[in-house]
Motif scaffolding. Sequence first.
Motif, PDB file in Angstrom:
ATOM      1  N   ALA A   1      -4.147  -1.793   0.949  1.00 31.58           N
ATOM      2  CA  ALA A   1      -3.910  -1.572  -0.631  1.00 31.58           C
ATOM      3  C   ALA A   1      -4.903  -1.248  -1.689  1.00 31.58           C
ATOM      4  O   ALA A   1      -4.971  -0.371  -2.263  1.00 31.58           O
ATOM      5  CB  ALA A   1      -2.893  -2.742  -0.943  1.00 31.58           C
TER       6      ALA A   1
ATOM      7  N   PHE B   1      -4.677   0.443  -4.984  1.00 30.65           N
ATOM      8  CA  PHE B   1      -3.527  -0.273  -5.377  1.00 30.65           C
ATOM      9  C   PHE B   1      -3.614  -1.737  -5.560  1.00 30.65           C
ATOM     10  O   PHE B   1      -4.532  -2.367  -4.954  1.00 30.65           O
ATOM     11  CB  PHE B   1      -2.121  -0.078  -4.538  1.00 30.65           C
TER      12      PHE B   1
ATOM     13  N   SER C   1       0.665  -1.103   0.033  1.00 28.74           N
ATOM     14  CA  SER C   1      -0.071  -0.079   0.041  1.00 28.74           C
ATOM     15  C   SER C   1       0.922   1.283   0.079  1.00 28.74           C
ATOM     16  O   SER C   1       0.158   2.567  -0.072  1.00 28.74           O
ATOM     17  CB  SER C   1      -1.102   0.045   1.358  1.00 28.74           C
ATOM     18  N   TYR C   2       2.070   1.216  -0.016  1.00 25.96           N
ATOM     19  CA  TYR C   2       3.197   2.391  -0.060  1.00 25.96           C
ATOM     20  C   TYR C   2       3.008   3.005   1.209  1.00 25.96           C
ATOM     21  O   TYR C   2       3.068   4.329   1.079  1.00 25.96           O
ATOM     22  CB  TYR C   2       3.090   3.125  -1.393  1.00 25.96           C
TER      23      TYR C   2
ATOM     24  N   PRO D   1       2.848  -4.958  -6.860  1.00 25.04           N
ATOM     25  CA  PRO D   1       3.532  -3.930  -6.439  1.00 25.04           C
ATOM     26  C   PRO D   1       4.587  -3.201  -7.528  1.00 25.04           C
ATOM     27  O   PRO D   1       5.502  -3.867  -8.036  1.00 25.04           O
ATOM     28  CB  PRO D   1       4.007  -4.571  -5.123  1.00 25.04           C
ATOM     29  N   ARG D   2       4.391  -1.884  -7.516  1.00 21.70           N
ATOM     30  CA  ARG D   2       5.578  -1.280  -8.422  1.00 21.70           C
ATOM     31  C   ARG D   2       6.713  -1.404  -8.286  1.00 21.70           C
ATOM     32  O   ARG D   2       7.370  -1.544  -7.033  1.00 21.70           O
ATOM     33  CB  ARG D   2       4.943   0.248  -8.744  1.00 21.70           C
TER      34      ARG D   2
END
Length: 347
Positions: free
Chosen positions: A327, A332, A232-233, A337-338
């Motif tokens: 996330a 997202f 989820s950054y 995940p990037r």
Amino acid sequence: MKEGRTGERMTAEINEQPEVLAALVETRAEIATVARSIAERSPRFALLVARGSSDHAALYAKYLIEILLGLPAGLASPSTTTLYDAHPDLRDVLVVTVSQSGSSPDLLEATVSAKAGGALTLAVTNTPSSPLHDVAEFSVQIRAGQELAVAATKTYSATLLALYLLVDAARGGSGEHVRDIGELARQALVESSEGVERAVERYRFADRLITTARGYSFATALEAALKLTETSYLTTRAYSGADLLHGPVAAVDTDTAVLAVTSEGRGGGAMWDVLDAVSGRGADVLTVGSAAASMPASLCIPLPETTEEIAPILEVLPVQRLALGLALARGFDPDRPRGLHKVTRTR
């Protein structure tokens, strides 16, 4: 291959864990055979080699080895071998390399070097055909099956259980405390679902979060920070409860969310004063674990009570669900995940 819905893979693999764990317990005799062979060699020290989620599992194993076996244990720095070409004398040392894929070049090189330095080497991996399996003298398979989501879920909990079964067998245990781990995991997932949903709604707009725990559960706090960051950054830092009070607590205020892992036992008991301190500074505290309801917190996610040393196997389950839910709530896809890949190749 047809693309699935957002988060579909991570969702499915989280839900598989009760069956994965129950099946792994059935292989206890096989793991015990490896444990006896290692015990017969009487290592004087254990050194654990890992990266990422596996490094958190290795920290859990460090606690198990030092507390249950009374054997000194440490976490290795693979770069001392891969970057600095160090070759320490490892005679009478057990080197345990933990790697889900068994193919990371730095872990493979560190294991080869350790073996050349006289170490007794053990691979703990989910890939029996991996190079690491071929290099190490002994191996334990975690048998989680193929994991498609980038974020480790079932491989992580299965690694914890495999390490516990190994250490328990080495001390002459029968695995009785994890005999029903599959059912306990199912119960944990079912009973924590509403609490996780409330936590997602509460923290979906959080800017920063601290995770914290002590003892065996510190591995869960570290894994929680990694899962929240990579899916989820959400900027997340993990601290031992003791270290949190040694300085970082100065940055805690009303804008701080704290996820505390608190299970019954000495580690969880030591967290009460920590949470009392951060709550007093206005932090919004979420507790997860079998002692969660008895701690000063804004929200709690209770879990079934177990012996303290196996609590991390259950603690991580709602944490994974929280990472997944946050996330998705933040827009997202936790399956993609990037900038990340399933196997990270470092040296």
